[in-house]
Structures are given as C-alpha cells and as structure tokens.
Design a protein around this motif. Structure first.
Motif, mmCIF file in Angstrom:
data_model
loop_
_atom_site.group_PDB
_atom_site.id
_atom_site.type_symbol
_atom_site.label_atom_id
_atom_site.label_comp_id
_atom_site.label_asym_id
_atom_site.label_seq_id
_atom_site.Cartn_x
_atom_site.Cartn_y
_atom_site.Cartn_z
ATOM 1 N N ILE A 86 23.578 30.057 -2.000
ATOM 2 C CA ILE A 86 23.524 29.696 -0.580
ATOM 3 C C ILE A 86 22.574 28.517 -0.369
ATOM 4 N N GLY A 87 21.475 28.503 -1.099
ATOM 5 C CA GLY A 87 20.557 27.363 -1.015
ATOM 6 C C GLY A 87 21.235 26.072 -1.420
ATOM 7 N N PHE A 88 22.079 26.134 -2.456
ATOM 8 C CA PHE A 88 22.799 24.939 -2.895
ATOM 9 C C PHE A 88 23.819 24.490 -1.846
ATOM 10 N N ILE A 89 24.440 25.452 -1.155
ATOM 11 C CA ILE A 89 25.378 25.102 -0.079
ATOM 12 C C ILE A 89 24.634 24.374 1.036
ATOM 13 N N ILE A 90 23.443 24.858 1.369
ATOM 14 C CA ILE A 90 22.636 24.187 2.394
ATOM 15 C C ILE A 90 22.284 22.779 1.936
ATOM 16 N N PHE A 91 21.959 22.625 0.666
ATOM 17 C CA PHE A 91 21.679 21.289 0.134
ATOM 18 C C PHE A 91 22.890 20.376 0.289
ATOM 19 N N LEU A 92 24.082 20.883 -0.035
ATOM 20 C CA LEU A 92 25.294 20.073 0.100
ATOM 21 C C LEU A 92 25.522 19.659 1.546
ATOM 22 N N PHE A 93 25.296 20.587 2.475
ATOM 23 C CA PHE A 93 25.446 20.254 3.889
ATOM 24 C C PHE A 93 24.474 19.136 4.283
ATOM 25 N N ALA A 94 23.234 19.268 3.851
ATOM 26 C CA ALA A 94 22.230 18.253 4.176
ATOM 27 C C ALA A 94 22.596 16.921 3.549
ATOM 28 N N PHE A 95 23.001 16.957 2.295
ATOM 29 C CA PHE A 95 23.330 15.739 1.554
ATOM 30 C C PHE A 95 24.510 15.010 2.202
ATOM 31 N N LEU A 96 25.575 15.752 2.518
ATOM 32 C CA LEU A 96 26.757 15.132 3.127
ATOM 33 C C LEU A 96 26.457 14.632 4.537
ATOM 34 N N SER A 97 25.632 15.362 5.274
ATOM 35 C CA SER A 97 25.260 14.924 6.619
ATOM 36 C C SER A 97 24.549 13.580 6.574
ATOM 37 N N ILE A 98 23.623 13.440 5.624
ATOM 38 C CA ILE A 98 22.891 12.181 5.497
ATOM 39 C C ILE A 98 23.850 11.049 5.113
ATOM 40 N N ALA A 99 24.748 11.321 4.169
ATOM 41 C CA ALA A 99 25.674 10.288 3.708
ATOM 42 C C ALA A 99 26.574 9.799 4.837
ATOM 43 N N LEU A 100 27.131 10.728 5.623
ATOM 44 C CA LEU A 100 28.017 10.329 6.719
ATOM 45 C C LEU A 100 27.239 9.639 7.838
ATOM 46 N N ASP A 101 26.029 10.118 8.114
ATOM 47 C CA ASP A 101 25.202 9.465 9.127
ATOM 48 C C ASP A 101 24.806 8.057 8.698
ATOM 49 N N SER A 102 24.610 7.876 7.402
ATOM 50 C CA SER A 102 24.191 6.559 6.912
ATOM 51 C C SER A 102 25.241 5.508 7.239
ATOM 52 N N ARG A 103 26.521 5.869 7.094
ATOM 53 C CA ARG A 103 27.592 4.926 7.425
ATOM 54 C C ARG A 103 27.547 4.576 8.908
ATOM 55 N N ASN A 104 27.261 5.582 9.719
ATOM 56 C CA ASN A 104 27.156 5.379 11.158
ATOM 57 C C ASN A 104 26.103 4.331 11.492
ATOM 58 N N TYR A 105 24.932 4.448 10.892
ATOM 59 C CA TYR A 105 23.833 3.542 11.210
ATOM 60 C C TYR A 105 24.059 2.149 10.632
ATOM 61 N N VAL A 106 24.630 2.089 9.448
ATOM 62 C CA VAL A 106 24.928 0.780 8.862
ATOM 63 C C VAL A 106 25.944 0.037 9.721
ATOM 64 N N TYR A 288 14.031 13.326 1.889
ATOM 65 C CA TYR A 288 12.959 14.104 1.263
ATOM 66 C C TYR A 288 13.255 15.602 1.356
ATOM 67 N N LEU A 289 13.720 16.062 2.535
ATOM 68 C CA LEU A 289 14.027 17.485 2.709
ATOM 69 C C LEU A 289 15.181 17.924 1.810
ATOM 70 N N ALA A 290 16.237 17.105 1.733
ATOM 71 C CA ALA A 290 17.383 17.446 0.886
ATOM 72 C C ALA A 290 16.965 17.541 -0.577
ATOM 73 N N THR A 291 16.142 16.606 -1.022
ATOM 74 C CA THR A 291 15.658 16.631 -2.405
ATOM 75 C C THR A 291 14.770 17.843 -2.645
ATOM 76 N N TRP A 292 13.968 18.185 -1.659
ATOM 77 C CA TRP A 292 13.093 19.354 -1.744
ATOM 78 C C TRP A 292 13.920 20.631 -1.883
ATOM 79 N N ILE A 293 14.995 20.740 -1.079
ATOM 80 C CA ILE A 293 15.875 21.913 -1.175
ATOM 81 C C ILE A 293 16.495 22.003 -2.567
ATOM 82 N N PHE A 294 16.966 20.878 -3.073
ATOM 83 C CA PHE A 294 17.555 20.845 -4.418
ATOM 84 C C PHE A 294 16.518 21.280 -5.457
#
Length: 362
Positions: A86-106, A288-294
């Motif tokens: 479950i912790g890894f699933i939370i990491f994936l959610f955080a990781f994908l959220s950051i990736a999709l948001d990054s495109r938004n800001y760019v 930092y939080l996503a890496t910490w979770i991982f």
C-alpha cells in the motif's frame, strides 16, 4: 541533509499552503468546470467534505501509534508485506501526480511567457532548480517555504483586491450550475485534489512534538480550502463558466485585468515571479516527499541520492502526453478519479483493522 526533527508549525503550515493552495493557479478549474459549469466554486467544498474526515482519521491513527510516519503506520497495522504494498501504491500516486502536474506548469510557462522556447529546455531548467533545492533537505525546504509564503499570498490576494471591480456576481446563478447531482458526483470524484495532505504524512515525525504537525496540517488545510474557493468564485464571476472551461490557466488570465494605470504595462510579469517561486517550492516539496515514501517502503534511510533519478524520471514522464489537453482531461482526470476512493477508504480500513487488533487501546 535529511530531516532531524526541527520543523515548527509555521513550516508545516507554509508547505501545505503551497502544495495544496497552489491549485488555485493551475488548470484544475478548467478540468472541474467541464461537468459543473458555474458551480465550480462549490466543488472544492464538496471534495473537502468527502476527504477531510479520512485525513482527520489518519492523523488520529498517527497520534495513537506514536513516533511513526505514514509507511511505518501502514506496516504496524496491516503487517510488513501489505503495508509496503500500500505504501508503494501511495508512492506511485504521488509520483504520477507530480509528473502530470509538471506538464501543466511547463505548458503555462511556455504558452504564456516563452512561446518559442522548446518544452524540453523548460523542463530542464524547471527541474534543475527543483533538484538543487530539494537536495538541501527538508528543513531548508520548510524554512524557504515559510520565508516565501507571505510574498506569494500577498501577491495573490492583491490580485483579488484589484479585480473586485470586474466581478459580476450574477454569473454564479443558477447556484447549482448543471445540477446538484453533478456537483456532488464531481466533488466526490475529485476529492483527491487534496491528495497532498496524505503525501505529507510521511513527514509526521519531522517535528519535535507530533501535536505541532497535527495542528499545523489541519489549520493549513482549512486555509487552503478557503483560498481555493475564493479564487474559483472570482474566476466564475469575472469570466463565466463558458470561458473558464476553455481557459487552461485562469489565474494568469485574471492578471490581465490588473492595472496600475496607463504608464505601467505588463504588470502580470510581476505576479509571474511569485507564481514561479511557488511552483519551484511545490515541486521541491513533493519530489522530496515522494522520494521519502519510496525510501520508507524499501527501508532506505539515506534516500536523498534518489532525488536525482526521480527528478529525471518525473521530467521524462511529463513530456510523454501528446499535448496539455490530453494530459489534463484524460490522464490527470483518470488519476484523480482513481486516487479518491483509495484515499477515502484507506484510513477507514486502517482504523477497522487497528480496532479489531486492539491497537487503539495504546
């Protein structure tokens, strides 16, 4: 430079206000307006009502199981294997959220300010700065957030003050937009717009006293909701829902209404500076939080060397969607819909298991 437990309530509040409150300035309004029309400003309230009790329940469990972060709590209640999954699933959610948001800001930076600049170069500059900031450690990020927060918020609400004359309150009618059922469904489905509240729980033991984190996170969540509702209300009353659903970046469009007289032009550039600072801090915190979770999932105490490869992977994934419309209306929409039931039900599951095992008697 990992966290040593020196954060205070002001740093916790500042970081949450940045990573959650900045949703008032991204493309989330355009996404939500597709289904609720002029009731956009009501959706965050419905979302908060749906997800906030689960967040409070998670805080309650963390308070009961003292000196544990998010992943450690999962392992304590559900067992090591299930907890790590479950912790890894939370990491994936955080990781994908950051990736999709990054495109938004760019896309915002490219379209609004550097239309001739290649997206790859903008990604490189953005995440180069983010990586070097995140590498300084969680305390430095927290202190930087606290220092920058007053300037970011004052600039944002200065915009509110300057556009008050352009509001047309009648545009909020009918109050329930396309229908009350649509608002309730969309608000519940998109409750994960507050997902960052759960991601930051990995830092629960980052303060000298956990009560500081408990109080700070609740205070910041309430303030963030208040800010988001105010700005969504302004978007609807300044433009109207037909315009908002077609405007990818309403925050930047609203700055076009700001004027200091005919002798001052391109005032929106001033607000861009503070928005960029907020964007840099947001991605520093979240990466930092996503890496910490991982690191917590795989028992990696010194996880900070992973910041560089994760930053590179996030920037790479951010370039994959064909365009920002697909990124926002398909990928990010699906991700938000998938995260919502998970984040709402997980604390309830943890509470039930802890109750049956007698863990709440501690």
């Amino acid at each position: 430079m990992q966290n040593r437990g020196y954060l205070r309530v002001r740093e916790i509040v500042a970081m949450i206000l940045i990573i959650v409150g900045i949703k008032l300035s991204d493309s989330t309004p355009a996404l939500l307006t597709q289904n609720v029309q002029n009731a956009l400003w009501l959706v965050p309230m419905i979302s908060c009502v749906c997800i906030f009790p689960s967040f409070l329940l998670m805080l309650y469990l963390l308070k009961k199981y003292k000196d544990k972060n998010l992943v450690q709590l999962l392992e304590e209640i559900l067992g090591t294997v299930i907890g790590k999954i479950i912790g890894f699933i939370i990491f994936l959610f955080a990781f994908l959220s950051i990736a999709l948001d990054s495109r938004n800001y760019v896309e915002q930076i490219k379209i609004l300010y550097y239309p001739e600049g290649p997206s790859g170069l903008i990604f490189l500059v953005l995440f180069g700065v983010v990586f070097f900031g995140a590498k300084k450690g969680f305390e430095v990020i927290g202190f930087s957030s606290f220092i920058a927060l007053p300037f970011i918020k004052v600039s944002a609400f200065f915009i509110v003050f300057l556009v008050l004359g352009n509001l047309l309150v009648q545009r909020i009618f009918p109050i329930f937009g396309s229908g009350l059922s649509d608002i309730l469904i969309e608000g519940a489905a998109k409750a994960s717009i507050f997902a960052e509240l759960f991601f930051i729980l990995i830092a629960y033991v980052s303060t000298r006293e956990t009560d500081i984190f408990y109080k700070g996170s609740i205070l910041a969540a309430i303030i963030s909701l208040f800010e988001i509702v105010i700005f969504y209300f302004i978007y609807i009353t300044v433009f109207d829902y037909n315009s908002v659903e077609k405007i990818a970046f309403p925050f930047h469009d609203i700055t076009q209404f700001v004027s200091f007289g005919k002798f001052f032009s391109n005032i929106e550039t001033i607000f861009m500076v503070f928005w960029l600072i907020a964007a840099f801090l947001k991605f520093m915190i979240l990466i930092y939080l996503a890496t910490w979770i991982f690191g917590a999932v795989f028992n990696i105490e010194d996880f900070e060397p992973l910041l560089l490869p994760f930053t590179f992977l996030i920037a790479t994934l951010g370039t994959l969607p064909f365009n920002s419309i697909i990124n926002e209306l398909q990928f990010r929409n699906y991700l938000l819909n998938a995260m919502t039931p998970f984040l709402i039900l997980l604390p309830v599951l943890l509470w039930l298991v802890a109750l049956l095992r007698g863990g709440l008697r501690k």
